[in-house]
Design a protein around this motif. Sequence first.
Motif, PDB file in Angstrom:
ATOM      1  N   GLY A   6       0.814  -1.218   0.000  1.00 23.94           N
ATOM      2  CA  GLY A   6       0.000   0.000   0.000  1.00 23.94           C
ATOM      3  C   GLY A   6       0.842   1.260   0.000  1.00 23.94           C
ATOM      4  N   SER A   7       1.928   1.262   0.753  1.00 23.16           N
ATOM      5  CA  SER A   7       2.783   2.455   0.795  1.00 23.16           C
ATOM      6  C   SER A   7       3.492   2.678  -0.531  1.00 23.16           C
ATOM      7  N   VAL A   8       3.746   1.618  -1.283  1.00 24.29           N
ATOM      8  CA  VAL A   8       4.377   1.754  -2.596  1.00 24.29           C
ATOM      9  C   VAL A   8       3.375   2.287  -3.629  1.00 24.29           C
ATOM     10  N   LEU A  13      -2.095   6.230  -6.473  1.00 18.47           N
ATOM     11  CA  LEU A  13      -3.545   6.257  -6.275  1.00 18.47           C
ATOM     12  C   LEU A  13      -4.032   7.641  -5.871  1.00 18.47           C
ATOM     13  N   VAL A  14      -3.290   8.330  -5.025  1.00 17.42           N
ATOM     14  CA  VAL A  14      -3.657   9.684  -4.599  1.00 17.42           C
ATOM     15  C   VAL A  14      -3.606  10.629  -5.795  1.00 17.42           C
ATOM     16  N   LYS A  15      -2.568  10.513  -6.613  1.00 16.84           N
ATOM     17  CA  LYS A  15      -2.441  11.352  -7.806  1.00 16.84           C
ATOM     18  C   LYS A  15      -3.599  11.086  -8.766  1.00 16.84           C
ATOM     19  N   MET A  16      -3.923   9.816  -8.983  1.00 16.25           N
ATOM     20  CA  MET A  16      -5.019   9.450  -9.870  1.00 16.25           C
ATOM     21  C   MET A  16      -6.352   9.995  -9.352  1.00 16.25           C
ATOM     22  N   MET A  20      -8.781  12.604 -11.349  1.00 16.32           N
ATOM     23  CA  MET A  20     -10.188  12.266 -11.596  1.00 16.32           C
ATOM     24  C   MET A  20     -11.109  13.325 -11.013  1.00 16.32           C
ATOM     25  N   GLU A  21     -10.795  13.810  -9.833  1.00 16.41           N
ATOM     26  CA  GLU A  21     -11.633  14.823  -9.185  1.00 16.41           C
ATOM     27  C   GLU A  21     -11.637  16.109 -10.007  1.00 16.41           C
TER      28      GLU A  21
END
Length: 113
Positions: A6-8, A13-16, A20-21
């Motif tokens: 998850g840390s990798v 995922l945060v950038k994606m 998207m937002e």
Amino acid sequence: MVVAAGSVTLPALVKMAGVMERSGQDYDSCDQLPTDIHIPPEFIFHSTFACPVSKDQSTPQNPPTLLPCGHVLCEQSIAKIADRSRTRVFKCPYCPMEARADNTRELIFPDVI
């Protein structure tokens, strides 16, 4: 292992989610990620299942099967316990719950390449 994986992958995922937002898409309503997330090879493995009753490894011909109580056995073990009858009631070998072979579900472990 889950925390390390998850840390990798979390920064991607945060950038994606941010992209998207900004484009007006809802991250929570996606059935599938709109981009590939690279996972290092040390976090990729192939799921296997060995039946706790027969000790055999599951195969497509003898898949892991979920009993109503939540325990998992291979399909052939369930057939032997139930005397090959799909409607005969049998007791789970690990708890006192009763089940029928026609009340079980095949579990599918997707191949991870």
